[in-house]
Design a protein around this motif. Sequence first.
Motif, mmCIF file in Angstrom:
data_model
loop_
_atom_site.group_PDB
_atom_site.id
_atom_site.type_symbol
_atom_site.label_atom_id
_atom_site.label_comp_id
_atom_site.label_asym_id
_atom_site.label_seq_id
_atom_site.Cartn_x
_atom_site.Cartn_y
_atom_site.Cartn_z
ATOM 1 N N ASP A 101 -48.614 -13.340 43.861
ATOM 2 C CA ASP A 101 -47.491 -14.276 43.950
ATOM 3 C C ASP A 101 -46.214 -13.674 43.369
ATOM 4 N N PHE A 102 -46.354 -12.764 42.404
ATOM 5 C CA PHE A 102 -45.198 -12.139 41.760
ATOM 6 C C PHE A 102 -44.737 -10.870 42.485
ATOM 7 N N PHE A 103 -45.355 -10.539 43.618
ATOM 8 C CA PHE A 103 -45.051 -9.296 44.316
ATOM 9 C C PHE A 103 -43.560 -9.141 44.653
ATOM 10 N N PRO A 104 -42.895 -10.149 45.272
ATOM 11 C CA PRO A 104 -41.463 -9.980 45.587
ATOM 12 C C PRO A 104 -40.609 -9.800 44.336
ATOM 13 N N ILE A 105 -40.980 -10.472 43.237
ATOM 14 C CA ILE A 105 -40.221 -10.344 41.987
ATOM 15 C C ILE A 105 -40.351 -8.934 41.433
ATOM 16 N N LEU A 106 -41.561 -8.381 41.516
ATOM 17 C CA LEU A 106 -41.778 -7.008 41.044
ATOM 18 C C LEU A 106 -40.956 -6.020 41.870
ATOM 19 N N LEU A 107 -40.927 -6.207 43.189
ATOM 20 C CA LEU A 107 -40.094 -5.356 44.047
ATOM 21 C C LEU A 107 -38.624 -5.465 43.666
ATOM 22 N N PHE A 108 -38.173 -6.683 43.442
ATOM 23 C CA PHE A 108 -36.777 -6.913 43.051
ATOM 24 C C PHE A 108 -36.461 -6.135 41.777
ATOM 25 N N PHE A 109 -37.352 -6.204 40.798
ATOM 26 C CA PHE A 109 -37.138 -5.531 39.509
ATOM 27 C C PHE A 109 -37.041 -4.020 39.687
ATOM 28 N N ILE A 110 -37.958 -3.451 40.444
ATOM 29 C CA ILE A 110 -37.984 -1.996 40.631
ATOM 30 C C ILE A 110 -36.717 -1.511 41.339
ATOM 31 N N ILE A 111 -36.352 -2.167 42.433
ATOM 32 C CA ILE A 111 -35.175 -1.736 43.190
ATOM 33 C C ILE A 111 -33.900 -1.980 42.400
ATOM 34 N N TYR A 112 -33.869 -3.045 41.617
ATOM 35 C CA TYR A 112 -32.687 -3.303 40.784
ATOM 36 C C TYR A 112 -32.466 -2.149 39.805
ATOM 37 N N LYS A 113 -33.536 -1.694 39.160
ATOM 38 C CA LYS A 113 -33.398 -0.624 38.182
ATOM 39 C C LYS A 113 -32.936 0.678 38.842
ATOM 40 N N LEU A 114 -33.267 0.843 40.111
ATOM 41 C CA LEU A 114 -32.899 2.082 40.803
ATOM 42 C C LEU A 114 -31.537 1.996 41.497
ATOM 43 N N SER A 136 -28.726 -7.369 33.315
ATOM 44 C CA SER A 136 -29.999 -6.693 33.115
ATOM 45 C C SER A 136 -30.980 -7.567 32.321
ATOM 46 N N ILE A 137 -30.455 -8.285 31.336
ATOM 47 C CA ILE A 137 -31.308 -9.195 30.554
ATOM 48 C C ILE A 137 -31.897 -10.271 31.456
ATOM 49 N N TRP A 138 -31.069 -10.802 32.366
ATOM 50 C CA TRP A 138 -31.582 -11.819 33.296
ATOM 51 C C TRP A 138 -32.682 -11.249 34.185
ATOM 52 N N VAL A 139 -32.481 -10.045 34.711
ATOM 53 C CA VAL A 139 -33.493 -9.423 35.573
ATOM 54 C C VAL A 139 -34.794 -9.218 34.803
ATOM 55 N N ASN A 140 -34.697 -8.749 33.560
ATOM 56 C CA ASN A 140 -35.894 -8.553 32.738
ATOM 57 C C ASN A 140 -36.609 -9.881 32.477
ATOM 58 N N PHE A 141 -35.817 -10.913 32.193
ATOM 59 C CA PHE A 141 -36.415 -12.228 31.957
ATOM 60 C C PHE A 141 -37.081 -12.761 33.217
ATOM 61 N N LYS A 142 -36.442 -12.524 34.350
ATOM 62 C CA LYS A 142 -36.970 -12.986 35.645
ATOM 63 C C LYS A 142 -38.380 -12.467 35.887
ATOM 64 N N LEU A 143 -38.642 -11.211 35.479
ATOM 65 C CA LEU A 143 -39.979 -10.654 35.651
ATOM 66 C C LEU A 143 -40.844 -10.901 34.424
ATOM 67 N N PHE A 144 -40.470 -10.297 33.311
ATOM 68 C CA PHE A 144 -41.344 -10.309 32.138
ATOM 69 C C PHE A 144 -41.379 -11.669 31.445
ATOM 70 N N GLY A 145 -40.200 -12.272 31.249
ATOM 71 C CA GLY A 145 -40.163 -13.548 30.544
ATOM 72 C C GLY A 145 -40.922 -14.631 31.274
ATOM 73 N N MET A 146 -40.643 -14.790 32.556
ATOM 74 C CA MET A 146 -41.306 -15.830 33.331
ATOM 75 C C MET A 146 -42.789 -15.535 33.526
ATOM 76 N N LEU A 147 -43.120 -14.248 33.664
ATOM 77 C CA LEU A 147 -44.528 -13.880 33.817
ATOM 78 C C LEU A 147 -45.309 -14.218 32.555
ATOM 79 N N ILE A 148 -44.765 -13.860 31.401
ATOM 80 C CA ILE A 148 -45.458 -14.126 30.132
ATOM 81 C C ILE A 148 -45.579 -15.631 29.897
ATOM 82 N N LEU A 149 -44.484 -16.363 30.116
ATOM 83 C CA LEU A 149 -44.524 -17.819 29.933
ATOM 84 C C LEU A 149 -45.548 -18.462 30.869
ATOM 85 N N SER A 150 -45.603 -17.990 32.108
ATOM 86 C CA SER A 150 -46.545 -18.544 33.085
ATOM 87 C C SER A 150 -47.990 -18.250 32.694
#
Length: 229
Positions: free
Chosen positions: A6-19, A181-195
């Motif tokens: 379910d988090f696959f698109p978010i993970l893609l977003f994170f990787i491409i954002y960093k690049l 960048s903080i928002w992008v990190n929260f979008k992946l890691f923060g929401m994933l950990i909270l979930s």
Amino acid sequence: MKFLFDFFPILLFFIIYKLYGIYPATAVAIAGSILQNAFYWYRHRKFENMHLVTLGLIIILGGATLLFQNKTFIMWKPTAVYWAFAIAFIASQFIGEKPLIQRMMGHAIEVPPRIWRNANFSMALFSVLLGVANLYVANFYFVAEQALIAASEQAVNLENCAATYSGTAVELCRQAKSMESIWVNFKLFGMLILSVVFLIGLGVYLSLHVKDEENKDELATSTEPGNDA
């Protein structure tokens, strides 16, 4: 495993954002969500409603982000998704025979109807709170962006702050980039950990009531006539 899928698109977003930055990441996330739905249909010959809701919102809000070159739309997307989920969970309390969470998990676990209703409401509340948390984190970027616009009086460009801006605007640009960048990190890691934490707690809550039901059944059986030692 499904949770990570379910988090696959978010993970893609994170990787491409960093690049490459937020706009290419948005385009790839739209493609990733389409691929996610296509793969799910290929495996199960049906679509999952939550995947379709996410796809629809990312096409609309992600598309608006790319069309207008405005990050606000994609930053609102997680909130729109989670609030749509919250509406679905709450509506299922009154529409249909079973709340949504029971339809999702009822095949794997059996608890009393009251417990399903409590769990369903907790999912709705958690979805609302996640949407609020996303806006709270994103607002730090919105504030920094507005400060940068006011100082520079030009369109926001965070790709190369030193080359694009001068004076105090350079530091404001860097602050905005940091908030993004903080928002992008929260979008992946923060929401994933909270979930994960929430779902573990929900699983414990449900399992405790399954044990209670099993104990009641055993007690009822032991007190039936003819079951005395």
